[in-house]
Enzyme design. Structure first.
Site, PDB file in Angstrom:
ATOM      1  N   SER A  41       0.989  -1.217  -0.067  1.00 48.90           N
ATOM      2  CA  SER A  41       0.009  -0.165  -0.066  1.00 48.90           C
ATOM      3  C   SER A  41       0.741   1.233  -0.073  1.00 48.90           C
ATOM      4  O   SER A  41       0.219   2.417  -0.422  1.00 48.90           O
ATOM      5  CB  SER A  41      -0.703   0.074   1.103  1.00 48.90           C
ATOM      6  OG  SER A  41      -0.317  -0.034   2.324  1.00 48.90           O
ATOM      7  N   ASP A 333      -2.472   8.276   7.907  1.00 52.71           N
ATOM      8  CA  ASP A 333      -3.477   7.591   8.703  1.00 52.71           C
ATOM      9  C   ASP A 333      -2.413   6.620   9.703  1.00 52.71           C
ATOM     10  O   ASP A 333      -1.496   6.640   9.885  1.00 52.71           O
ATOM     11  CB  ASP A 333      -4.203   6.696   7.514  1.00 52.71           C
ATOM     12  CG  ASP A 333      -3.625   5.809   6.715  1.00 52.71           C
ATOM     13  OD1 ASP A 333      -2.309   5.491   7.145  1.00 52.71           O
ATOM     14  OD2 ASP A 333      -4.184   5.268   5.914  1.00 52.71           O
ATOM     15  N   HIS A 336       0.211   4.804   6.955  1.00 52.22           N
ATOM     16  CA  HIS A 336       0.899   5.409   5.815  1.00 52.22           C
ATOM     17  C   HIS A 336       1.441   6.875   6.107  1.00 52.22           C
ATOM     18  O   HIS A 336       0.787   7.511   6.742  1.00 52.22           O
ATOM     19  CB  HIS A 336      -0.003   5.354   4.524  1.00 52.22           C
ATOM     20  CG  HIS A 336      -0.465   3.828   4.218  1.00 52.22           C
ATOM     21  ND1 HIS A 336      -1.853   3.537   4.898  1.00 52.22           N
ATOM     22  CD2 HIS A 336       0.040   2.717   3.735  1.00 52.22           C
ATOM     23  CE1 HIS A 336      -1.837   2.521   4.452  1.00 52.22           C
ATOM     24  NE2 HIS A 336      -0.731   1.972   3.824  1.00 52.22           N
TER      25      HIS A 336
END
Length: 368
Positions: A41, A333, A336
């Site tokens: 991600s 978040d 990340h």
């Protein structure tokens, strides 16, 4: 008449400027014709949008609040992520998600690069148990083998080899494997010691890098794992209750990175025609956390977007709140980095010192 002359000079100036910029862009593209991105991600630019069962998606607000158009794209960020900045550095547009190209069967689209990165992915299959669906690294390399055939189809065998030998292959993965091992209730510690698990991660990655080499890859950018124990999610789960880092997770991140660096050195001896840049992401995050003001950060513990303690009890979903001062936050978040942090990371990858990027940075790698 004077106005006309001034306008002509201005027009000429901008024409020369644009020609110079276009020339620089063209030269950069000659140096790096394509960028192929593998990972999780941290560099996903939208592959997971195409996975119906995946819970690891970022195609909803507040993600993308600072991205051009201010719309969520599938990037786990307030704006651009490292994949975008890497492309900018080498004069390319961001490599599009492979799953967005697969149906079109347009091999020409493969020639400037493709992203296979997927939120929740790991070196091992099965790291996406929580997220239900992702593209593990093995599958990403499988997809790349399809892209390789498309490049050969477009350029011929010799042309494809020349094209791919100048291209950059970026690999940013491993965090989910370690986070899965140290997750509360994980069965993995019953099967392997941390050292056995880390050793197996490195061996599996080595075999996949060799497979990519068989498919034309010659220039690798490989990122080590960052201080995963200091991300807001890990701080929030720390039983001390003081928002401290998970030092066990950090310890094994370091152990993995040591093994990864050693493996890459050995791989270079084995495959003499490869070159690589190993990025020490752990030290980069350590510097962010220990000397935040140097990088313009004020908040390095709490997430910008989320709810609860450290904004890490509820992820960045539409009902969550997000900070107005995104540029001074290290984390967007639970896991990340913000766009601001991603930009710093890629600046280091591109022209950092040998202590940060070993044995050469990306700028030097391109010149090899």
């Amino acid at each position: 008449m004077a106005c006309n002359v001034s306008g002509g000079v201005t027009t000429l100036f901008f024409s020369v400027l644009m020609l110079g910029l276009m020339s620089g862009w063209s030269e950069a593209q000659k140096d790096v014709p394509a960028m192929y991105i593998f990972g999780d991600s941290l560099v996903d630019v939208g592959n997971n949008n195409h996975l119906k069962l995946s819970l690891a998606k970022a195609n909803f607000p507040h993600n993308g609040v600072d991205f051009p158009g201010k719309k969520p794209t599938g990037r786990f960020s307030n704006g651009k992520n490292p994949a975008d900045f890497l492309a900018e550095k080498v004069g390319l547009v961001t490599s599009p998600p492979y799953l967005s190209l697969r149906k079109s069967n347009n091999s020409k689209a493969f020639l400037t690069g493709v992203s296979f990165a997927s939120g929740g992915a790991g070196i091992f299959d099965g790291t996406d148990a929580v997220y239900r669906q992702s593209i593990p690294l093995t599958q990403q390399v499988d997809y790349y083998s399809v892209v390789y055939q498309g490049v050969v189809q477009q350029l011929g065998s010799a042309g494809a080899q020349q094209h791919l030998s100048k291209s950059v292959f970026a690999i940013v993965i491993g965090s989910n494997d370690l986070l899965g091992y140290f997750k509360s209730g994980s069965e993995l510690p019953k099967k392997n010691t941390p050292q056995q698990y880390v050793d197996h991660m490195i061996l599996t990655l080595k075999l996949l890098l060799k497979r990519m080499h068989n498919l034309g890859a010659r220039k690798y950018v490989v990122a080590g794992i960052g201080m995963i124990g200091c991300c807001p999610a890990q701080r929030n789960q720390n039983k001390t209750g003081n928002g401290e880092c998970n030092e066990e997770a950090n310890h094994w991140s370091l152990k993995y990175n040591e093994g990864l660096k050693s493996m890459l050195q050995g791989l270079k001896l084995e495959l003499k025609d490869i070159s690589y840049s190993y990025f020490d992401a752990y030290t980069a995050f350590l510097n962010f956390i220990q000397k935040p003001a140097t990088y313009g950060f004020k908040e390095v513990k709490s997430a910008c977007c989320g709810l609860g303690d450290l904004k890490a009890q509820v992820p960045c979903v539409p009902i969550a709140s997000y900070c107005s001062n995104r540029n001074d936050h290290l984390f967007w978040d639970l896991y990340h980095p913000t766009e601001a942090a991603a930009r710093f990371l890629v600046d280091l990858i591109f022209e950092g010192s040998k202590e940060q990027v070993f044995p050469m940075n990306l700028k030097q790698l391109i010149a090899v």
